[in-house]
Write a protein that holds these residues in place. Sequence first.
Motif, PDB file in Angstrom:
ATOM      1  N   ARG A 271       0.841  -1.217   0.000  1.00  0.00           N
ATOM      2  CA  ARG A 271       0.000   0.000   0.000  1.00  0.00           C
ATOM      3  C   ARG A 271       0.866   1.253   0.000  1.00  0.00           C
ATOM      4  O   ARG A 271       1.769   1.380   0.844  1.00  0.00           O
ATOM      5  CB  ARG A 271      -0.906   0.008   1.238  1.00  0.00           C
ATOM      6  CG  ARG A 271      -2.224  -0.757   0.985  1.00  0.00           C
ATOM      7  CD  ARG A 271      -3.130  -0.594   2.158  1.00  0.00           C
ATOM      8  NE  ARG A 271      -2.451  -1.086   3.340  1.00  0.00           N
ATOM      9  CZ  ARG A 271      -3.079  -1.575   4.412  1.00  0.00           C
ATOM     10  NH1 ARG A 271      -4.393  -1.595   4.445  1.00  0.00           N
ATOM     11  NH2 ARG A 271      -2.413  -2.024   5.445  1.00  0.00           N
ATOM     12  N   PRO A 272       0.605   2.157  -0.939  1.00  0.00           N
ATOM     13  CA  PRO A 272       1.414   3.385  -0.994  1.00  0.00           C
ATOM     14  C   PRO A 272       1.305   4.158   0.330  1.00  0.00           C
ATOM     15  O   PRO A 272       0.217   4.243   0.911  1.00  0.00           O
ATOM     16  CB  PRO A 272       0.779   4.184  -2.134  1.00  0.00           C
ATOM     17  CG  PRO A 272      -0.036   3.212  -2.905  1.00  0.00           C
ATOM     18  CD  PRO A 272      -0.449   2.138  -1.964  1.00  0.00           C
ATOM     19  N   LEU A 273       2.407   4.719   0.767  1.00  0.00           N
ATOM     20  CA  LEU A 273       2.424   5.436   2.045  1.00  0.00           C
ATOM     21  C   LEU A 273       1.714   6.780   1.919  1.00  0.00           C
ATOM     22  O   LEU A 273       1.937   7.523   0.957  1.00  0.00           O
ATOM     23  CB  LEU A 273       3.874   5.660   2.484  1.00  0.00           C
ATOM     24  CG  LEU A 273       4.659   4.395   2.824  1.00  0.00           C
ATOM     25  CD1 LEU A 273       6.126   4.724   3.064  1.00  0.00           C
ATOM     26  CD2 LEU A 273       4.053   3.717   4.050  1.00  0.00           C
ATOM     27  N   ASN A 311       5.651  10.293  -3.404  1.00  0.00           N
ATOM     28  CA  ASN A 311       4.275  10.094  -2.937  1.00  0.00           C
ATOM     29  C   ASN A 311       3.618  11.454  -2.718  1.00  0.00           C
ATOM     30  O   ASN A 311       3.521  11.921  -1.575  1.00  0.00           O
ATOM     31  CB  ASN A 311       4.237   9.314  -1.611  1.00  0.00           C
ATOM     32  CG  ASN A 311       4.788   7.906  -1.734  1.00  0.00           C
ATOM     33  OD1 ASN A 311       5.645   7.645  -2.567  1.00  0.00           O
ATOM     34  ND2 ASN A 311       4.303   7.004  -0.897  1.00  0.00           N
ATOM     35  N   PRO A 312       3.179  12.121  -3.804  1.00  0.00           N
ATOM     36  CA  PRO A 312       2.618  13.469  -3.638  1.00  0.00           C
ATOM     37  C   PRO A 312       1.467  13.428  -2.629  1.00  0.00           C
ATOM     38  O   PRO A 312       0.699  12.466  -2.610  1.00  0.00           O
ATOM     39  CB  PRO A 312       2.115  13.815  -5.037  1.00  0.00           C
ATOM     40  CG  PRO A 312       2.839  12.894  -5.965  1.00  0.00           C
ATOM     41  CD  PRO A 312       3.123  11.658  -5.202  1.00  0.00           C
ATOM     42  N   GLY A 313       1.400  14.438  -1.773  1.00  0.00           N
ATOM     43  CA  GLY A 313       0.310  14.504  -0.810  1.00  0.00           C
ATOM     44  C   GLY A 313       0.572  13.725   0.467  1.00  0.00           C
ATOM     45  O   GLY A 313      -0.246  13.744   1.386  1.00  0.00           O
ATOM     46  N   VAL A 314       1.735  13.025   0.582  1.00  0.00           N
ATOM     47  CA  VAL A 314       2.025  12.262   1.810  1.00  0.00           C
ATOM     48  C   VAL A 314       2.192  13.223   2.995  1.00  0.00           C
ATOM     49  O   VAL A 314       2.719  14.325   2.845  1.00  0.00           O
ATOM     50  CB  VAL A 314       3.299  11.398   1.611  1.00  0.00           C
ATOM     51  CG1 VAL A 314       4.532  12.265   1.413  1.00  0.00           C
ATOM     52  CG2 VAL A 314       3.501  10.458   2.795  1.00  0.00           C
ATOM     53  N   SER A 315       1.663  12.824   4.162  1.00  0.00           N
ATOM     54  CA  SER A 315       1.871  13.616   5.384  1.00  0.00           C
ATOM     55  C   SER A 315       3.079  13.056   6.116  1.00  0.00           C
ATOM     56  O   SER A 315       3.189  11.840   6.285  1.00  0.00           O
ATOM     57  CB  SER A 315       0.665  13.500   6.316  1.00  0.00           C
ATOM     58  OG  SER A 315      -0.504  13.899   5.637  1.00  0.00           O
ATOM     59  N   GLN A 316       3.964  13.959   6.559  1.00  0.00           N
ATOM     60  CA  GLN A 316       5.164  13.482   7.260  1.00  0.00           C
ATOM     61  C   GLN A 316       5.346  14.258   8.558  1.00  0.00           C
ATOM     62  O   GLN A 316       5.363  15.479   8.573  1.00  0.00           O
ATOM     63  CB  GLN A 316       6.389  13.639   6.358  1.00  0.00           C
ATOM     64  CG  GLN A 316       6.248  12.872   5.042  1.00  0.00           C
ATOM     65  CD  GLN A 316       7.588  12.722   4.327  1.00  0.00           C
ATOM     66  OE1 GLN A 316       8.455  11.987   4.776  1.00  0.00           O
ATOM     67  NE2 GLN A 316       7.750  13.428   3.232  1.00  0.00           N
ATOM     68  N   SER A 336      12.539  20.458   3.170  1.00  0.00           N
ATOM     69  CA  SER A 336      11.530  19.489   3.602  1.00  0.00           C
ATOM     70  C   SER A 336      10.371  20.203   4.302  1.00  0.00           C
ATOM     71  O   SER A 336       9.224  19.783   4.194  1.00  0.00           O
ATOM     72  CB  SER A 336      12.147  18.414   4.488  1.00  0.00           C
ATOM     73  OG  SER A 336      12.353  18.911   5.768  1.00  0.00           O
ATOM     74  N   ARG A 337      10.672  21.317   4.983  1.00  0.00           N
ATOM     75  CA  ARG A 337       9.591  22.114   5.572  1.00  0.00           C
ATOM     76  C   ARG A 337       8.681  22.653   4.473  1.00  0.00           C
ATOM     77  O   ARG A 337       7.464  22.589   4.563  1.00  0.00           O
ATOM     78  CB  ARG A 337      10.156  23.295   6.369  1.00  0.00           C
ATOM     79  CG  ARG A 337      10.727  22.913   7.689  1.00  0.00           C
ATOM     80  CD  ARG A 337      10.488  24.027   8.710  1.00  0.00           C
ATOM     81  NE  ARG A 337      10.734  23.539  10.052  1.00  0.00           N
ATOM     82  CZ  ARG A 337      11.910  23.640  10.681  1.00  0.00           C
ATOM     83  NH1 ARG A 337      12.924  24.231  10.091  1.00  0.00           N
ATOM     84  NH2 ARG A 337      12.055  23.156  11.893  1.00  0.00           N
ATOM     85  N   GLN A 338       9.348  23.185   3.417  1.00  0.00           N
ATOM     86  CA  GLN A 338       8.567  23.727   2.299  1.00  0.00           C
ATOM     87  C   GLN A 338       7.712  22.653   1.638  1.00  0.00           C
ATOM     88  O   GLN A 338       6.642  22.929   1.118  1.00  0.00           O
ATOM     89  CB  GLN A 338       9.490  24.361   1.257  1.00  0.00           C
ATOM     90  CG  GLN A 338      10.032  25.716   1.687  1.00  0.00           C
ATOM     91  CD  GLN A 338      11.338  26.068   0.988  1.00  0.00           C
ATOM     92  OE1 GLN A 338      11.722  25.406   0.023  1.00  0.00           O
ATOM     93  NE2 GLN A 338      12.011  27.091   1.478  1.00  0.00           N
ATOM     94  N   ARG A 339       8.221  21.410   1.653  1.00  0.00           N
ATOM     95  CA  ARG A 339       7.460  20.330   1.034  1.00  0.00           C
ATOM     96  C   ARG A 339       6.427  19.729   1.986  1.00  0.00           C
ATOM     97  O   ARG A 339       5.936  18.636   1.754  1.00  0.00           O
ATOM     98  CB  ARG A 339       8.397  19.208   0.552  1.00  0.00           C
ATOM     99  CG  ARG A 339       9.468  19.674  -0.423  1.00  0.00           C
ATOM    100  CD  ARG A 339       8.882  20.168  -1.749  1.00  0.00           C
ATOM    101  NE  ARG A 339       8.246  19.098  -2.496  1.00  0.00           N
ATOM    102  CZ  ARG A 339       8.881  18.344  -3.391  1.00  0.00           C
ATOM    103  NH1 ARG A 339      10.137  18.553  -3.654  1.00  0.00           N
ATOM    104  NH2 ARG A 339       8.245  17.386  -4.038  1.00  0.00           N
ATOM    105  N   GLY A 340       6.170  20.382   3.113  1.00  0.00           N
ATOM    106  CA  GLY A 340       5.053  19.976   3.957  1.00  0.00           C
ATOM    107  C   GLY A 340       5.386  19.125   5.164  1.00  0.00           C
ATOM    108  O   GLY A 340       4.492  18.737   5.914  1.00  0.00           O
TER     109      GLY A 340
END
Lengths: 545, 138
Positions: A271-273, A311-316, A336-340
């Motif tokens: 399952r994609p993360l 994985n666009p839209g992944v929450s980290q 990485s902050r800019q990428r969410g």
Amino acid sequence: MAKVVEAARAEPGVVVAREAMFTCSDATQSEIVQDITDNQLDGLVVASCSPKLHTLTFREVARRAGLNPYQYTQVNIREQCSWAHTDDPQGATQKATKLVRAGIARTALSEALHPLDVETTPRVVVVGGGVAGLRAALGLSDIGLEAVLVEREEHLGGLVASLGPMSPHGRSGHEVVARLVEEVARRPGITVLTGAEVVSKAGTYANYHLVVKRGDELLELDAGQVIVATGAEPYQPAEGEYGYGLEGVVTLPQFEALLQAGEGPVAYQGRPLRSVAYVYCVGSRDEQHPYCSRFCCSATVHAALQLAARNPGVSQYHLYRDLRTYGSNEALLSQSRQRGSVFVRFADDDPPEVTRGTTDGGLQVTVRDQLTAGEELRVAADLVVLVTGLVPHDDPGLVRALKLPVGRDGFYNEVHPKLRPVETVVDGVSICGTCQGPKTSAEAVTSGLAAVALAGALLKAGVAQLDPQVAKVDPVHCDGCGTCVASCPFGAISMVDGRASVDPAGCKGCGGCVPVCPRDAIDLKGYTDAQVRAAIDALAQGVLA
Amino acid sequence: MTTVAAAPRVLVFSTNNISDPGIDLAGSSHLHYPPGAVVISLPCTSGIKPSWVLYALQRGFDGVFIASDGDECAYLPDCSERSARVVSQAQALLSEAGIDGQRLKIAAICSVCAEPFARQIRQFCDDLSRLGSGELVA
Ligand SMILES: Cc1cc2nc3c(=O)[nH]c(=O)nc-3n(C[C@H](O)[C@H](O)[C@H](O)COP(=O)(O)OP(=O)(O)OC[C@H]3O[C@@H](n4cnc5c(N)ncnc54)[C@H](O)[C@@H]3O)c2cc1C
């Protein structure tokens, strides 16, 4: 200070006593040389910092002045006096006076010693073929020294060989290693022994004999120096530590493997993360591992950037205590902050809890965020990555074979982290890479090259000087009982014409034979019975305040 | 018999590569211990002559503290056993001379054992103060 100088001047035999602001400065060194030559002095005492720092500096000063370097004594009135007794200035001054007197007394009884010149073997054995060892072997070959690389595994490359894109440069670990291995194979001066381990080291300074075991074979190698680059291993969490053992809780190396398992969106169990939580400092900066592992913050942030791209839209969610993305890795953190990516800081004594979530297969992480006044957050995650650091190998065989100094944290100890960063107290053995403590790959390589520079300085000259502070037997008092012969594990004492005799090239200068002699016939040069007693006398003397 | 001693005088035998760096670190960390403690550094604990211990106490030291290499010795694999032998021979000399064996103490001090060193010396000085002055020579 003036009082100490005054007291020193009054000691018998003292011709010149003076004070200097920075004794190791060029100006003061020249003054010392001048004083020695003007007054034809036959002894020098320097009372300043620890002998670990500048003994070699002042031996050189003595030599320049035509004085035998072993008729100079360093007296430590800083680390072992003024700095230790900042609460008692008067006591410190009295102590300094005594220490200086003892140094003078000892120097008065010193004799000129002459190092033995020995030819050196222009070959270096590098133990461990990770990035540090590989780069060291290449460096040795660059400067024209032969290198033998001894690797325990069947493959070269160490931990980096299994990594994909690395921080900070983004090049893959396999490629980095492949390029190094290819270059090593091209060099005629480098011999690679895989599946091999060093089992013993004997011999004398800059001329050692090593035995290497490969399968059932025992190979003998001569070497002028040994560089240990045996690396470290990833921390393995205990069952239940931050939920380790639960489906979906993985370590950093396991996460790295997952990233490399395919192209496109990263998946766990097919399952994609969509949501990932990282718990930092697992197995680092705790009671058992009080150190920072240095590479893991950057490697994790770098991995999170790859995941965000795939994985666009992944929450980290990054749950950390302190972040150390130093140097150019700082830029990765901003990206990485800019990428969410969301960063949540937890307290040392209030670690996050990882439990099975309410939805099928999911996990829940509960953490109190210090940055929002201790608010409790619950994060639902498909995957929890435990950001595990490095721990030392337990390698008693190598430690025994090379007498490696193991520190309290289990890593090998250098003489001084800044002044002598790759030397050990064991002669002929230097250390580099993560066997001396956690490092990034670039730092491991840099220390490998420092070990090369050290080996070059020693072996390119072709001759080395042996420390002349060795044991000597007084043949008049020796009755030939042989107790000392049996006590020397280096085989440096033998019987010659019924009397014990020390081979100055084989003696390591430990003095272990001195107290075993029933006739009191052995002295260690530089630490003779007369010198130690004179120092005791001087130290026991009272000092007028 | 016992005079009220000033601060006890302690001779410390350290080793160049292991305990001496630990003692240096105590100083660089400004961990205080009484300045009556002075250090003679040797290459290895196994090279201490038992007679030096007796000599120091006879010359007016109140105690001798051996800051040993323990298992970290880079020279001798059996350094701990050898050091133990040095200590027991020294104890024999002290008892012959009628000196209290508590005036000799040994503890392994590693190259980063700054706090243990300062603590051990403070403790040893306290113990020695309780024993009274070591005035043994007239
Ligand atoms: C999951 C993970 C991710 C990482 N990511 C990054 C990153 O992105 N960027 C970065 O800069 N760093 C990263 N690192 C750190 C990097 O792996 C280390 O800095 C690097 O491996 C150190 O190299 P080394 O040569 O000192 O040791 P190692 O790589 O550990 O190599 C040591 C070698 O010695 C061999 N050996 C061990 N004992 C013996 C013996 N007795 N005899 C003979 N051979 C022996 C081993 O088999 C091994 O081949 C990461 C580490 C991990 C675990």
